[in-house]
Design an enzyme around this catalytic site. Sequence first.
Site, PDB file in Angstrom:
ATOM      1  N   GLU A 176       5.761   2.065 -10.527  1.00  0.00           N
ATOM      2  CA  GLU A 176       4.318   1.871 -10.512  1.00  0.00           C
ATOM      3  C   GLU A 176       3.549   2.152  -9.103  1.00  0.00           C
ATOM      4  OE1 GLU A 176       1.729  -1.555  -8.817  1.00  0.00           O
ATOM      5  OE2 GLU A 176       3.152  -2.420 -10.049  1.00  0.00           O
ATOM      6  N   HIS A 177       4.337   1.899  -7.874  1.00  0.00           N
ATOM      7  CA  HIS A 177       3.794   2.479  -6.538  1.00  0.00           C
ATOM      8  C   HIS A 177       3.860   4.071  -6.651  1.00  0.00           C
ATOM      9  CE1 HIS A 177       3.292  -0.876  -3.859  1.00  0.00           C
ATOM     10  NE2 HIS A 177       3.576  -1.526  -5.014  1.00  0.00           N
ATOM     11  N   HIS A 204       8.484  -1.736 -10.420  1.00  0.00           N
ATOM     12  CA  HIS A 204       7.442  -1.986  -9.464  1.00  0.00           C
ATOM     13  C   HIS A 204       7.496  -0.570  -8.463  1.00  0.00           C
ATOM     14  CE1 HIS A 204       5.897  -3.591  -5.419  1.00  0.00           C
ATOM     15  NE2 HIS A 204       5.244  -3.706  -6.368  1.00  0.00           N
ATOM     16  N   GLU A 239       6.664   5.034   0.740  1.00  0.00           N
ATOM     17  CA  GLU A 239       6.487   3.701  -0.282  1.00  0.00           C
ATOM     18  C   GLU A 239       7.482   2.939  -0.301  1.00  0.00           C
ATOM     19  OE1 GLU A 239       3.104   2.171  -2.056  1.00  0.00           O
ATOM     20  OE2 GLU A 239       3.295   4.190  -0.943  1.00  0.00           O
ATOM     21  N   GLU A 251       5.947  -5.409   1.436  1.00  0.00           N
ATOM     22  CA  GLU A 251       5.679  -6.486   0.487  1.00  0.00           C
ATOM     23  C   GLU A 251       6.614  -7.755   0.021  1.00  0.00           C
ATOM     24  OE1 GLU A 251       3.669  -6.267  -4.359  1.00  0.00           O
ATOM     25  OE2 GLU A 251       4.470  -4.296  -3.069  1.00  0.00           O
TER      26      GLU A 251
END
Length: 417
Positions: free
Chosen positions: A50-51, A47, A120, A127
């Site tokens: 991905e960011h 994940h 990020e 999140e």
Amino acid sequence: MSVRESTLANGMRVVSHAMDTVESVSVGIWVAAGARNERPEINGVSHLLEHMAFKGTERRSARAISEEIEAVGGHLNAHTTREYTAYYAKTLKEDLELAVDIIADIVQHPVFDAEELERERAVILQEIHLSQDTPDDVVFDTFQEIAYPGQALGRPILGSAEKVGAMPRQAVIDYMGDHYGASAMVLAAAGRLDHERLVGQAEEAFRDLKAGAGVPDEPARYAGGESLEERDLEQVQVVIGYDGIACADDDFYPASVFSTLFGGGMSSRLFQEIREKRGLVYSIYTFLPCFSDGGLFGVYAGTGEREVRDLIPLIADEIGKVRESVGDEEVERARAQLRASTLMSLESTSARSEQLARQMMVFGRPLPIEEIIAKIEAVDTAQVKAVARRLTESKPTMAALGPLGGLDGFEGFGPRA
């Protein structure tokens, strides 16, 4: 409608569905690497990667990536699952080449700038905290962990705040090097396109990408068990389930029909008996996630503190009943629901491109829609009864979160003869 597939010189597979009635195209890369490919110490790296792919490449800054795609009215996005990571765009048909170029750039040449990584990382930590404040997210993660304890398939896709907060930049780079080879990727597109032209664009855009061997998953090992967590909430979140089936299992279509008739809509047994007749829940539904070598079947419900003690034995009763009393009329209704949803999915270029990518990953080929519909139509009542027993005979898994009021577990959910 025209579905075609090709394989590039480096081993990347390209599949497309030409849809001449639309003006747009959806295109993306699906990488066979997700949360279940991660070692415990780097849980969440898929994940995070991905960011980071959107945070700058050797040719484009993070801002340039977003500005280029939005300058033509398109949009770019990504998501991570347990078994794959997807990067995709939707544009007008004349901008397909730009979309392919940007996607190829971000999955081949991210720079992982240290300052961007820290920014990020902070976003992802927010999140994670948001997810932890969302009870239905928490209960599903707990359910997955109890079903698959001590293995990657049971760990959260987002990872933990501790692991993500401490993950070195080099770990992200190494993970990408291990998993992002051409043979582990599918380029899928749907919309107003020409397949041969798409293949030519892909050959050029991915010319530097090596085949790559990838790293095999550890086998899925379902265990089952329970987790009851008292928490000060307005509602109790409950997930109850069993060992399921793999995506390519012969029982996939009977299982899909069973899941639909049992809890897949307002006419389903669970909705009618538990919500409409008794008013015990606001939301109740079944789910049937499948993996390459296993899966789950389960029921989710959101209920109140006073209702939960009646709800759980009632779900157990309904599971017992459905194993024996499936009728022809409800099977036909569930088949019609599946047939309609399958055909309606063809109207979305985004849904269709994802469907094609998943089919290539699971079956190694795109499945003709006629073949899918024929398999749905072939499901009969005897098959549904048999798969209902199969899907409810393992040791159950239960996760409950909220004001439990002394709830003492899931007696009555054990295997039945």
